[in-house]
Scaffold this motif. Structure first.
Motif, PDB file in Angstrom:
ATOM      1  N   SER A  51       4.245   8.886   5.920  1.00  0.00           N
ATOM      2  CA  SER A  51       4.235  10.284   6.789  1.00  0.00           C
ATOM      3  C   SER A  51       5.825   9.725   6.941  1.00  0.00           C
ATOM      4  N   GLY A  55       5.531  11.495  11.901  1.00  0.00           N
ATOM      5  CA  GLY A  55       4.066  10.982  11.703  1.00  0.00           C
ATOM      6  C   GLY A  55       3.277  12.914  11.617  1.00  0.00           C
ATOM      7  N   THR A  58       2.336  14.135   6.098  1.00  0.00           N
ATOM      8  CA  THR A  58       1.969  13.008   5.688  1.00  0.00           C
ATOM      9  C   THR A  58       1.783  13.815   4.434  1.00  0.00           C
ATOM     10  N   SER A  71      -1.817   7.011  10.039  1.00  0.00           N
ATOM     11  CA  SER A  71      -1.025   7.306  10.851  1.00  0.00           C
ATOM     12  C   SER A  71       0.310   6.672  11.593  1.00  0.00           C
TER      13      SER A  71
END
Length: 120
Positions: A51, A55, A58, A71
């Motif tokens: 990530s 975030g 990804t 996450s």
């Protein structure tokens, strides 16, 4: 110096789910891209998920795409790996790693790993 501690590994039957966590301390977590790697018995270490610092972006290895989700919560200095539909070949030690320049072979900090084992 950043310390990374993984948790959440264990025994799981094929088709089951696990959620791994990686808690960071000692640095500015949001400055680091984060990766989840694994090393299966007799195999080389591989990157399974990554990530970006925020975030928003990804990456997933083809072997886990559609089954694993990464996450992060920068307020909690934690990155997660949700693993669904687990397969026997997912058995491995899973490591989280932090990279100031992104995610790749040369990460700056590594956790000690958490073991995920197929119990089938």
């Amino acid at each position: 110096q950043v310390q990374l501690v993984e948790s959440g590994g264990g025994l799981v039957q094929a088709g089951g789910s696990l959620r791994l966590s990686c808690a960071a301390s000692g640095g500015t977590f949001s400055s680091y891209a984060m990766g989840w790697f694994r090393r299966a018995p007799g195999k080389e270490r591989e990157l399974v998920a990554a990530s970006s610092r925020s975030g928003d972006s990804t990456y997933y290895a083809n072997s886990v795409k559609g089954r694993f989700t990464t996450s992060r919560d920068n307020a909690k200095n934690t990155v997660y790996l949700q693993m669904n539909s687990l397969k026997p070949e997912d058995t491995a030690v899973y490591y989280c790693a932090a990279g100031i320049r992104g995610v790749g072979a040369n990460m700056d900090y590594w956790g000690k790993g958490t073991l995920v084992t197929d119990s089938t």
